[in-house]
Design an enzyme around this catalytic site. Structure first.
Site, PDB file in Angstrom:
ATOM      1  N   GLU A 114       0.821  -1.218   0.000  1.00  0.00           N
ATOM      2  CA  GLU A 114       0.000   0.000   0.000  1.00  0.00           C
ATOM      3  C   GLU A 114       0.855   1.268   0.000  1.00  0.00           C
ATOM      4  O   GLU A 114       0.345   2.353   0.304  1.00  0.00           O
ATOM      5  CB  GLU A 114      -0.957   0.023   1.210  1.00  0.00           C
ATOM      6  CG  GLU A 114      -1.898  -1.148   1.324  1.00  0.00           C
ATOM      7  CD  GLU A 114      -2.949  -1.238   0.210  1.00  0.00           C
ATOM      8  OE1 GLU A 114      -2.983  -0.357  -0.673  1.00  0.00           O
ATOM      9  OE2 GLU A 114      -3.714  -2.212   0.229  1.00  0.00           O
ATOM     10  N   GLU A 167     -17.199  11.254  23.071  1.00  0.00           N
ATOM     11  CA  GLU A 167     -15.966  11.927  22.666  1.00  0.00           C
ATOM     12  C   GLU A 167     -15.700  11.914  21.159  1.00  0.00           C
ATOM     13  O   GLU A 167     -14.810  12.616  20.678  1.00  0.00           O
ATOM     14  CB  GLU A 167     -14.777  11.331  23.413  1.00  0.00           C
ATOM     15  CG  GLU A 167     -14.445   9.922  22.997  1.00  0.00           C
ATOM     16  CD  GLU A 167     -13.154   9.446  23.659  1.00  0.00           C
ATOM     17  OE1 GLU A 167     -12.535   8.529  23.114  1.00  0.00           O
ATOM     18  OE2 GLU A 167     -12.791   9.994  24.693  1.00  0.00           O
TER      19      GLU A 167
HETATM   20  O1  2HA Z   1      -4.438  -3.570   2.346  1.00  0.00           O
HETATM   21  O2  2HA Z   1      -3.676  -4.712   4.614  1.00  0.00           O
HETATM   22  O3  2HA Z   1      -0.781  -5.288   3.658  1.00  0.00           O
HETATM   23  C1  2HA Z   1      -3.458  -4.535   2.292  1.00  0.00           C
HETATM   24  C2  2HA Z   1      -3.097  -5.046   3.610  1.00  0.00           C
HETATM   25  C3  2HA Z   1      -1.964  -5.969   3.663  1.00  0.00           C
HETATM   26 ZN    ZN Z   2      -5.620  -3.966   4.339  1.00  0.00          ZN
END
Ligand code: 2HA
Ligand code: ZN
Length: 276
Positions: A117, A170
């Site tokens: 990511e 909160e």
């Molecule tokens: O969105 O969460 O890295 C991909 C994950 C694994």
């Molecule tokens: Zn993920």
């Protein structure tokens, strides 16, 4: 002067502690989740000679972050294992001048690379730095009740923001900007990164339906706390539904009182009867 051991750096310790907590809470099973932490050059240099071990391609133009350093979790790595082997599961990277590669300066041993990511993380950092110069952290996890809500609740972001605000007093104070929601998109793509970063212009929490949540903040604790607060509200929502639904709630009037008392501006269009 001799450098201090990288493992002892406060930023590594914070990362280990946070990843371990996320694992313990059940929000980062297997290789789920990823974190990136923007580091200052002088912070890094106290622990590291800037020595490029490897270079890896970035599939979009990250030149806005040229020369920036990040501590990042590894692709395919398990949060469960970070505390025992940070040098395998984490890495310190620097974005090249051209913004089309990153240099590995520490970690990712045994040929590891940064999280799948990374494009989303870098795009989010670009947006959040524009919104807040103190911005440092992007965090993604598979928070259970927030994911569950994306199956049972309207995906309209104003509706979901309102429900979360109503679940714990909160919430409106912790995330007055509310929650962004993107469509379902294949993870790890530039497209999901672009959609998430577009939301990050306005909010620090973005829900990925049927997948998880992204949070942004100025410190590791603050970002973790943000996700933790939203997930707690989602957990209360789950429990309220299981108990048969609401009989009373925090009213819009009370939410406005809270915003006033804590000096925050609630996202427009969420509360009934906007006062001006
Ligand atoms: O969105 O969460 O890295 C991909 C994950 C694994
Ligand atoms: Zn993920």
């Amino acid at each position: 002067m001799r450098k201090k051991l990288v493992d002892t750096a406060p930023f590594i310790q914070e990362m280990i502690e946070t990843a371990t907590n996320l694992y313990r809470l059940g929000w980062d099973e297997r290789n789920g989740g990823n974190i990136s932490y923007l580091l200052q050059e002088d912070e890094v240099q106290q622990y590291l000679d800037i020595d490029v071990k490897r270079k890896v391609k970035i599939a979009f133009d990250a030149s806005e972050l040229a020369g920036r350093f990040f501590l990042v979790t590894g692709s395919g790595k398990y949060f469960k294992n970070i505390k025992d082997h940070p040098e395998i599961n984490l890495g310190i990277i620097r974005i090249t001048e051209e913004g089309n590669q990153y240099e590995i300066l520490w970690g990712f041993e045994n040929d590891g690379v940064a999280t799948s990511e990374l494009p989303t993380h870098l795009m989010n950092h670009i947006q959040r730095l524009k919104a807040d110069e103190k911005h440092r952290v992007i965090m993604h996890c598979h928070a259970t009740n927030l994911i569950a809500m994306t199956f049972t609740h309207s995906l309209n972001e104003k509706d979901i923001t309102k429900t979360l605000w109503e679940m714990c007093t909160e919430c409106i104070v912790v995330f007055p900007d509310g929650v962004g929601v993107i469509p379902w998109i294949v993870p790890g793509t530039n497209e999901i990164g672009e959609e998430t970063a577009e939301k990050m212009k306005q909010v620090r929490l973005v829900l990925w339906p049927h997948h998880g949540i992204f949070g942004a903040g100025t410190t590791m604790d603050e970002t973790f706390g943000l996700i933790e607060t939203a997930e707690k509200a989602a957990q209360v929502y789950t429990t309220v539904c299981a108990q048969g639904g609401k009989r009373q709630t925090i009213t819009d009037e009370q939410l406005r009182e809270l915003a006033k008392a804590f000096n925050v501006v609630p996202r427009e269009g969420v509360l009934f009867r906007e006062s001006n």
